[in-house]
Enzyme design. Structure first.
Site, PDB file in Angstrom:
ATOM      1  N   LYS A 111      89.560 -17.646 -74.204  1.00  0.00           N
ATOM      2  CA  LYS A 111      89.373 -18.725 -73.229  1.00  0.00           C
ATOM      3  C   LYS A 111      88.025 -19.427 -73.342  1.00  0.00           C
ATOM      4  CE  LYS A 111      92.684 -17.556 -69.667  1.00  0.00           C
ATOM      5  NZ  LYS A 111      92.937 -17.431 -68.243  1.00  0.00           N
ATOM      6  N   LYS A 192     101.323 -16.037 -78.277  1.00  0.00           N
ATOM      7  CA  LYS A 192     102.101 -15.720 -77.074  1.00  0.00           C
ATOM      8  C   LYS A 192     102.382 -16.983 -76.269  1.00  0.00           C
ATOM      9  CE  LYS A 192      98.271 -14.797 -73.990  1.00  0.00           C
ATOM     10  NZ  LYS A 192      97.505 -14.008 -73.108  1.00  0.00           N
ATOM     11  N   LYS A 195     100.365 -21.372 -70.992  1.00  0.00           N
ATOM     12  CA  LYS A 195     100.516 -22.590 -70.192  1.00  0.00           C
ATOM     13  C   LYS A 195     101.232 -23.711 -70.964  1.00  0.00           C
ATOM     14  CE  LYS A 195      96.298 -23.293 -67.972  1.00  0.00           C
ATOM     15  NZ  LYS A 195      96.765 -23.287 -66.633  1.00  0.00           N
TER      16      LYS A 195
HETATM   17  P1  TYM Z   1      98.255 -13.969 -65.856  1.00  0.00           P
HETATM   18  O1  TYM Z   1      98.227 -14.724 -64.580  1.00  0.00           O
HETATM   19  O2  TYM Z   1      97.811 -14.658 -67.095  1.00  0.00           O
HETATM   20  O3  TYM Z   1      99.719 -13.436 -66.140  1.00  0.00           O
HETATM   21  C1  TYM Z   1     100.494 -12.730 -65.166  1.00  0.00           C
HETATM   22  C2  TYM Z   1     101.320 -11.650 -65.853  1.00  0.00           C
HETATM   23  O4  TYM Z   1     102.154 -12.224 -66.868  1.00  0.00           O
HETATM   24  C3  TYM Z   1     101.995 -11.509 -68.092  1.00  0.00           C
HETATM   25  N1  TYM Z   1     102.159 -12.437 -69.236  1.00  0.00           N
HETATM   26  C4  TYM Z   1     103.041 -12.251 -70.239  1.00  0.00           C
HETATM   27  N2  TYM Z   1     103.930 -11.273 -70.477  1.00  0.00           N
HETATM   28  C5  TYM Z   1     104.703 -11.392 -71.596  1.00  0.00           C
HETATM   29  N3  TYM Z   1     104.617 -12.444 -72.463  1.00  0.00           N
HETATM   30  C6  TYM Z   1     103.737 -13.444 -72.262  1.00  0.00           C
HETATM   31  N4  TYM Z   1     103.689 -14.478 -73.105  1.00  0.00           N
HETATM   32  C7  TYM Z   1     102.891 -13.385 -71.102  1.00  0.00           C
HETATM   33  N5  TYM Z   1     101.923 -14.197 -70.592  1.00  0.00           N
HETATM   34  C8  TYM Z   1     101.495 -13.595 -69.445  1.00  0.00           C
HETATM   35  C9  TYM Z   1     100.564 -10.959 -68.041  1.00  0.00           C
HETATM   36  O5  TYM Z   1     100.413  -9.853 -68.886  1.00  0.00           O
HETATM   37  C10 TYM Z   1     100.440 -10.605 -66.568  1.00  0.00           C
HETATM   38  O6  TYM Z   1     100.968  -9.320 -66.324  1.00  0.00           O
HETATM   39  N6  TYM Z   1      94.152 -11.090 -65.575  1.00  0.00           N
HETATM   40  C11 TYM Z   1      95.525 -11.262 -65.101  1.00  0.00           C
HETATM   41  C12 TYM Z   1      95.642 -11.404 -63.603  1.00  0.00           C
HETATM   42  C13 TYM Z   1      95.093 -10.265 -62.811  1.00  0.00           C
HETATM   43  C14 TYM Z   1      95.639  -8.951 -62.727  1.00  0.00           C
HETATM   44  C15 TYM Z   1      94.805  -8.262 -61.814  1.00  0.00           C
HETATM   45  C16 TYM Z   1      96.719  -8.333 -63.345  1.00  0.00           C
HETATM   46  C17 TYM Z   1      94.002 -10.301 -62.012  1.00  0.00           C
HETATM   47  N7  TYM Z   1      93.832  -9.101 -61.390  1.00  0.00           N
HETATM   48  C18 TYM Z   1      95.044  -6.918 -61.504  1.00  0.00           C
HETATM   49  C19 TYM Z   1      96.952  -6.977 -63.028  1.00  0.00           C
HETATM   50  C20 TYM Z   1      96.121  -6.299 -62.124  1.00  0.00           C
HETATM   51  C21 TYM Z   1      96.094 -12.523 -65.726  1.00  0.00           C
HETATM   52  O7  TYM Z   1      95.371 -13.423 -66.105  1.00  0.00           O
HETATM   53  O8  TYM Z   1      97.473 -12.594 -65.694  1.00  0.00           O
END
Ligand code: TYM
Length: 329
Positions: A111, A192, A195
């Site tokens: 990022k 992957k 957005k």
């Molecule tokens: P975020 O908001 O990017 O994504 C939310 C969840 O979706 C999963 N994910 C995917 N799984 C499979 N294939 C993909 N292409 C894909 N893109 C996203 C992510 O693994 C996630 O589970 N840092 C985290 C948010 C967060 C969080 C937490 C998660 C903040 N605090 C505490 C768990 C526990 C994030 O940016 O997820």
């Protein structure tokens, strides 16, 4: 009952990867564990946002989460900034996290690369994520594969804190689905799905027009070999379709591959399965949009329930550090 916690950012682009990698497990976990699910609006601020944007996206995301099947009678659904304990514990944890650990995080590298402005918040992001998880004495964190590194850091930080200040935090473990843990971009299956702004033709949004969903899947990049085989390294495009179909139908991608000899039928069946997965979700979103106050009220109840647990754990952390307690606190 085990305790489950997970979070998702209100970025406004909830896609098939989020749904298959994480949200579907949230829905099933809510019946098997004491589950806390958090819309992490403070994390969304680590990259620049317009005034008002995050609040609007937070409400929309809450509607998506309810539509996907989270039941606020069963789980605790809330907004991170409504429970101020998250920010406070994040600071305490930043002070036991090293710069070296944060520098190694691939999400930070991805990022921040090539950006003119990189916020300090983007760098310390994993400490806030660790606070999210540790505040709830969490056993299990259902996430997609890309978050495993952050959960491992959370464990390391918790262990260091416990070692320095005495037993305070429970050590959590990541739980990743067998199919759908890493949904890839339909146009560039070596990266992957993320957005839609980064790759509109390669990303499927949960709220997208269903005709467009089917079209994108039918135009997904495959390869020139005729054989349908699950082999992510050699055949990333086809393997991605097999993973998606497997995740939606609850089957192993290898087993799904056995049903097909050609790409055409695999694509049509995948398109149909995804469209039928999204259709009822979109109908429920439309219903929820008619009454935004109801969603806001549910989030308020969730914040109250979350604070009951979080405040106790934060107090434990402060007591164990040995901060001077307030005389009448
Ligand atoms: P975020 O908001 O990017 O994504 C939310 C969840 O979706 C999963 N994910 C995917 N799984 C499979 N294939 C993909 N292409 C894909 N893109 C996203 C992510 O693994 C996630 O589970 N840092 C985290 C948010 C967060 C969080 C937490 C998660 C903040 N605090 C505490 C768990 C526990 C994030 O940016 O997820």
């Amino acid at each position: 009952m085990p305790r489950v916690f997970s979070g998702i950012q209100p970025t406004g682009d909830i896609h098939l990867g989020n749904l298959l990698g994480a949200l579907r497990n949230w829905v099933s976990d809510q019946h098997e564990a004491d589950s806390f699910y958090c819309i992490v609006d403070l994390h969304a601020l680590t990259v620049p946002k317009e005034p008002g944007e995050v609040g609007q996206r937070t409400l929309e995301l809450a509607q998506v989460l309810l539509a996907v099947g989270l039941d606020p009678e069963v789980c605790t659904l809330f907004v991170q900034s409504h429970v101020t304990e998250h920010s406070e514990l994040a600071w305490l944890l930043q002070c036991v996290t090293s710069m070296g650990e944060l520098r190694r995080m691939t999400q930070f590298k991805d990022k921040s690369e090539g950006k003119d402005f990189v916020s300090a918040g983007l760098f310390t992001y994993p400490a806030l994520q660790a606070a999210d998880i540790l505040l709830y004495d969490t056993d299990r964190v259902p996430v997609g594969e890309d978050q495993i590194q952050h959960i491992e850091l959370t464990r390391d930080v918790a262990e260091r804190f416990n070692h320095r200040y005495g037993e305070t935090f429970r050590l959590p473990a990541a739980s990743v689905p067998t199919a759908g843990a890493r949904v890839m971009d339909l146009q560039d299956p070596t990266r992957k799905m993320s957005k839609s702004s980064e790759s509109p033709a390669g990303t499927i949004l949960v709220t997208e027009d269903l005709g467009s969903v089917a079209k994108k899947i039918k135009r997904a990049v495959t390869d020139s070999e005729p054989e349908v085989r699950y082999d992510p390294a050699a055949k990333p495009g086809v393997s991605n379709l097999l993973s998606i179909l497997g995740a939606v139908t609850g089957r192993d991608p290898e087993e799904v591959a056995g049903d097909y000899e050609q790409y055409g039928p695999l694509k049509s069946d995948t398109a149909e399965a995804v469209v039928e997965l999204l259709r009822p979700i979109q109908e429920r979103i439309a219903e929820l949009q008619k009454d935004p106050e109801r969603t806001a009220a549910l989030l308020e109840v969730g914040a109250e329930k979350a604070r009951e647990v979080a405040s106790g754990v934060l107090e434990r952390a402060k007591r164990n550090i040995g901060l001077l307690p307030r005389a009448h606190g």
